[in-house]
Design a protein around this motif. Structure first.
Motif, PDB file in Angstrom:
ATOM      1  N   ALA A   1     -20.238 -47.718   5.568  1.00 53.28           N
ATOM      2  CA  ALA A   1     -21.083 -48.899   5.509  1.00 53.28           C
ATOM      3  C   ALA A   1     -20.506 -50.011   6.384  1.00 53.28           C
ATOM      4  O   ALA A   1     -19.297 -50.095   6.552  1.00 53.28           O
ATOM      5  N   PRO A   2     -21.383 -50.831   6.950  1.00 58.01           N
ATOM      6  CA  PRO A   2     -20.896 -51.905   7.820  1.00 58.01           C
ATOM      7  C   PRO A   2     -20.043 -52.896   7.032  1.00 58.01           C
ATOM      8  O   PRO A   2     -20.284 -53.148   5.861  1.00 58.01           O
ATOM      9  N   THR A   3     -19.064 -53.439   7.723  1.00 60.22           N
ATOM     10  CA  THR A   3     -18.160 -54.348   7.025  1.00 60.22           C
ATOM     11  C   THR A   3     -18.594 -55.797   7.153  1.00 60.22           C
ATOM     12  O   THR A   3     -18.075 -56.656   6.472  1.00 60.22           O
ATOM     13  N   GLU A   4     -19.578 -56.079   8.055  1.00 58.32           N
ATOM     14  CA  GLU A   4     -19.976 -57.487   8.232  1.00 58.32           C
ATOM     15  C   GLU A   4     -20.691 -58.022   7.005  1.00 58.32           C
ATOM     16  O   GLU A   4     -20.750 -59.212   6.783  1.00 58.32           O
ATOM     17  N   VAL A   5     -21.297 -57.125   6.256  1.00 57.28           N
ATOM     18  CA  VAL A   5     -22.028 -57.576   5.082  1.00 57.28           C
ATOM     19  C   VAL A   5     -21.030 -58.129   4.071  1.00 57.28           C
ATOM     20  O   VAL A   5     -20.105 -57.442   3.667  1.00 57.28           O
ATOM     21  N   PRO A   6     -21.196 -59.380   3.677  1.00 55.11           N
ATOM     22  CA  PRO A   6     -20.211 -59.927   2.745  1.00 55.11           C
ATOM     23  C   PRO A   6     -20.295 -59.210   1.404  1.00 55.11           C
ATOM     24  O   PRO A   6     -21.369 -58.968   0.870  1.00 55.11           O
ATOM     25  N   VAL A   7     -19.175 -58.837   0.885  1.00 53.83           N
ATOM     26  CA  VAL A   7     -19.133 -58.153  -0.397  1.00 53.83           C
ATOM     27  C   VAL A   7     -18.538 -59.110  -1.404  1.00 53.83           C
ATOM     28  O   VAL A   7     -17.452 -59.643  -1.211  1.00 53.83           O
ATOM     29  N   HIS A   8     -19.291 -59.345  -2.457  1.00 52.66           N
ATOM     30  CA  HIS A   8     -18.824 -60.315  -3.443  1.00 52.66           C
ATOM     31  C   HIS A   8     -18.383 -59.625  -4.702  1.00 52.66           C
ATOM     32  O   HIS A   8     -18.733 -58.487  -4.957  1.00 52.66           O
TER      33      HIS A   8
ATOM     34  N   MET B   1     -24.032 -41.918  16.473  1.00 54.98           N
ATOM     35  CA  MET B   1     -23.793 -42.336  15.095  1.00 54.98           C
ATOM     36  C   MET B   1     -23.941 -41.148  14.150  1.00 54.98           C
ATOM     37  O   MET B   1     -24.960 -40.461  14.181  1.00 54.98           O
TER      38      MET B   1
ATOM     39  N   ARG C   1     -32.158 -41.289   6.619  1.00 52.30           N
ATOM     40  CA  ARG C   1     -31.917 -42.412   7.533  1.00 52.30           C
ATOM     41  C   ARG C   1     -30.472 -42.346   7.996  1.00 52.30           C
ATOM     42  O   ARG C   1     -29.577 -42.249   7.174  1.00 52.30           O
ATOM     43  N   PRO C   2     -30.241 -42.383   9.287  1.00 53.39           N
ATOM     44  CA  PRO C   2     -28.860 -42.232   9.748  1.00 53.39           C
ATOM     45  C   PRO C   2     -28.004 -43.430   9.396  1.00 53.39           C
ATOM     46  O   PRO C   2     -28.490 -44.555   9.324  1.00 53.39           O
TER      47      PRO C   2
ATOM     48  N   ASN D   1     -26.183 -44.449   6.738  1.00 54.50           N
ATOM     49  CA  ASN D   1     -25.996 -45.216   5.517  1.00 54.50           C
ATOM     50  C   ASN D   1     -25.695 -44.347   4.307  1.00 54.50           C
ATOM     51  O   ASN D   1     -25.762 -44.835   3.199  1.00 54.50           O
TER      52      ASN D   1
END
Lengths: 574, 200
Positions: free
Chosen positions: B7-14, B1, B163-164, B166
């Protein structure tokens, strides 16, 4: 990293976007316990605000019952005058900072996201943090009954030099706790204001331009803008007060070169507009409800929307009218008399818009509508006495009498609190999924209406005759007016019984609410009752028209029937 | 990594369904507006006392020494340029360079705070010495609190950058902190003019 582990989600707690994720608190319970937990769901926070606020309405009401009990006879025989000072200080503070602000933030939390088609507030965790400061400063304020010397007796305005005396010499005194609570309340409200404004600016559904927004959202932005501009000034003033009280500085002590008048400027720069922070959302509620219950579009929607911002602007330049009798120079009095009177223009526009909406409408006199009509009726009266008080000579004559007490209670109780009740009766089905009992509601309205007239009208009369305010005993010539006012106040106390009974029994076993019980127009009514966790989730509708198309036969959103059917289906399944 | 993983895409972005961008900065700018009102109120109070208080300077106090605070002012104001360089390095994906400039900004902020501490220690009047002492310490202290907050926030951002996974280019947190830092600097310039330049 070995190949056997599934593709991991990289440390989500450090992704800045997580801050916007709706409910990052894992394992939050989904029953009544969620109201006691740190929950980031705006709908839960909204109800938390409301329940907390209603609790403090009872506390503040109880304090006023004791005061009216004291005032039923001319002599100071129930409580002694210093206790009386503590009572009115706490009554004012509790009612404003622990009942009205929190309950209106409750409405904001419950209504803004669904009204604009957003899944939640822009900053859910900030939202929860802002709420949890309310019980904290509530406890701090209540603790002042326990500290040596009891609660502060300097009134909710806490003017120095009275408020910077510390006769007992204890560091922990009622005034100290009062300042701490008010400063915390300020910080909490600023956090809320940032959140509400950002949400409305950033998170509206596609197609919802500013002039397709419900008036409630307009008034929310206008009111929260006052919070942002005014509250820092009050907080600064309160911090200086704290320094003078506890650390021996001289900001407000003339013997050290300070000036107590500066505090009055700081205090009223916020605390006058604070009235509009409370009354603007209530104007929003009236503007939402009249079209529903008159089955007509809101008359003059654009003008009403813009008038909200005119009120915000004007409210910030009127504060000196609280200081007409504080040694203010004449030119300043004249200036602020004019700006104060100008407020009547945008508020008058709103009143005419409501009357225009009702005109020729098909009125449905539900409890919510009755509270709206009663509220506007009382507000017109309060507006007239307000103009009287804006006039310098009249204000100097009656400014420190019960006339003022009658005037602002007509605004704060008979207008704002009526609006709050109307909002509760109107949106209760949406947010609890249960209908309230109309019979109990109408009883509540009737008792409240009679009670508030009986309480506050005699106060106006006593004030005009010269009865001073902030006193525990008075001249016997004012006895008749005070007996009436006290009876009215006790009637108001009785009126809360059917209200609380209604709230509790409806929530526990009221009739199940359909998605749109009042046949209202608005995004929130396209959702099931109660709405699911993220409102429209991923199926956000595209708005195609304004919010008050009653009788115009046009859809509010694209494929409206799809959302209606979906909400009905979600409501049908238990 | 890699350390510059998106950034991860699973996090819902509102909030983006309406075609709007990030709202964290919107909220932060609104918050800064509110902060500037607090300072405005305190500045107004200072100006009112300065022009109308019957007792202004405590007895035996002539005024403030300007040379020393001016040096620390130069340090603080130039740190606004340094933080800009840090931000630019981050936007270009140069994480090491970013950390170096960022650390320098923190150090400059710390130097300013130390300078303020030294000045406070040497002054012949205290918080209780009339309205002048109270206003001086309150204004500079409240500003110093903001500098301290800025340095702490920068430390947080720096720690995060290790922190890796992010630290995508142009982190919102970094932009927000640097906005805050510019704000604190502008406030100081006004404050400096008010307290040190406007002495007569």
């Amino acid at each position: 990293m070995t190949s056997t582990t599934p593709a991991p989600a990289p440390a989500p707690s450090f992704d800045p976007r997580v801050l916007k994720a709706p409910h990052p608190v894992p394992g939050a319970p989904n029953n009544w316990r969620r109201f006691l937990s740190f929950n980031t769901d705006a709908k839960v926070i909204g109800l938390q605000y409301m329940i907390t606020a209603l609790f403090f309405l009872l506390v503040g009401g109880l304090l006023s019952m004791i005061m009216r009990g004291e005032l039923i006879t001319p002599a100071a025989d129930l409580v002694d005058p210093s206790v009386y000072n503590g009572l009115y200080t706490m009554h004012g503070t509790v009612m404003l900072f622990l009942f009205l602000f929190p309950i209106l933030n409750g409405f904001n939390n419950l209504l803004i996201p669904p009204m604009i088609g957003a899944p939640d507030m822009a900053f859910p965790r900030l939202n929860a943090a802002a709420f949890w400061m309310v019980p904290v400063f509530g406890v701090i304020l209540m603790a002042s009954f326990l500290v040596p010397g009891g609660p502060s007796g300097a009134g909710w305005w806490a003017y120095p030099p009275q408020s910077i005396q510390n006769p007992l010499g204890h560091f922990l005194n009622g005034q100290f706790l009062w300042i701490l609570a008010v400063a915390l309340s300020g910080i909490s409200s600023i956090m809320g204001a940032v959140n509400f404004i950002t949400t409305i600016i950033r998170m509206r559904a596609p197609g919802m331009g500013w002039f397709r927004m419900p008036i409630f959202c307009w008034t929310a932005v206008a009111a929260q803008a006052i919070q942002l501009i005014g509250l820092p000034v009050l907080t600064a003033g309160a911090v200086l007060l704290l320094f003078d009280l506890s650390f021996g500085t001289s900001f407000y002590r003339p013997e050290g070169g300070g000036d107590p008048m500066l505090y009055q400027h700081f205090f009223w720069f916020y605390s006058h507009p604070a009235v509009y922070v409370m009354v603007l959302p209530v104007f929003g509620i009236f503007s939402e409800l009249f079209p529903v219950y008159a089955r007509k579009p809101l008359f003059g929607y654009h003008v009403v929307a813009i008038a909200s911002f005119a009120i915000t602007f004007l409210s910030l330049i009127v504060w000196v009218h609280h200081m007409f009798y504080s040694g203010t120079p004449q030119w300043m009095r004249n200036l602020f008399m004019v700006t104060t009177m100008l407020i009547a223009v945008p508020t008058g526009i709103k009143v005419f818009a409501w009357i225009g909406t009702l005109w020729g409408g098909k009125l449905r006199l539900t409890t919510a509508m009755l509270f709206c009509l009663g509220g506007v009726f009382n507000f017109i009266f309060a507006g007239i006495t307000g103009i009287m008080l804006a006039t310098v000579p009249v204000d100097i004559h009656v400014g420190n009498t019960y006339f003022v007490v009658g005037h602002f209670h007509t605004v704060i109780f008979s207008t704002i609190t009526y609006g709050v009740f109307a909002g509760i009766y109107h949106w209760f089905p949406k947010f609890t999924g249960r209908m309230m009992y109309e019979g109990l509601g109408k009883l509540h309205f009737l008792l409240t209406f009679i009670g508030s007239q009986l309480t506050f009208l005699p106060m106006h009369a006593a004030g005009l005759l010269g009865m001073p305010r902030r006193v525990a005993s008075y001249d016997p010539e004012f006895a008749f007016a005070n007996v009436l006012a006290s009876l009215g106040a006790f009637l108001l106390g009785v009126a809360t019984i059917p209200f609380l009974l209604n709230l509790v029994s409806s929530w526990v076993r009221g009739e199940k609410a359909p998605p749109n019980p009042w046949h209202a127009i608005g995004l929130e009514w396209l959702l099931p009752s109660p709405p699911p966790a993220e409102n429209f989730e991923h199926d956000v509708p595209t708005v195609v028209s304004g919010p008050y198309g009653y009788g115009l036969g046009r859809p509010l959103v694209e494929h409206e029937e799809r959302y209606v059917a979906k909400a009905a289906k979600a409501g049908a399944t238990p | 990594m890699t350390s510059l993983n998106p950034a991860p895409t699973e996090v819902p972005v509102h909030g983006e369904h309406a075609g709007h961008g990030d709202h964290t900065l919107t909220g932060f700018v609104i918050f800064l507006l509110s902060e500037s009102v607090i300072f405005l109120a305190l500045f107004a109070g200072y100006a009112i006392y300065k022009t109308s208080s019957p007792l202004w300077l405590p007895p035996g106090v002539e005024g403030l020494e300007v040379a020393m605070p001016l040096r620390f002012t130069v340090v603080l104001v130039s740190s606004s340029g340094v933080i800009y360089l840090a931000e630019r390095a981050l936007h270009r994906g140069r994480l090491r360079q970013f950390r170096a400039w960022w650390l320098l900004t923190m150090a400059m902020g710390a130097v300013f705070l130390v300078g303020q501490g030294l000045e406070w220690a040497a002054l012949p009047f205290g918080l209780g010495d009339g309205v002048y002492g109270a206003s001086f310490y309150l204004l500079t202290g409240f500003h110093g609190l903001h500098v301290l907050t800025g340095v702490l926030l920068m430390g947080l951002m720096l720690a995060r950058s290790f922190r890796p996974g992010n630290y995508d280019a142009g982190s919102v947190g970094v932009t927000a902190v640097s906005l805050f830092w510019h704000f604190v600097d502008v406030i100081w310039v006004v404050l400096f003019a008010l307290i040190y330049v406007w002495q007569r």
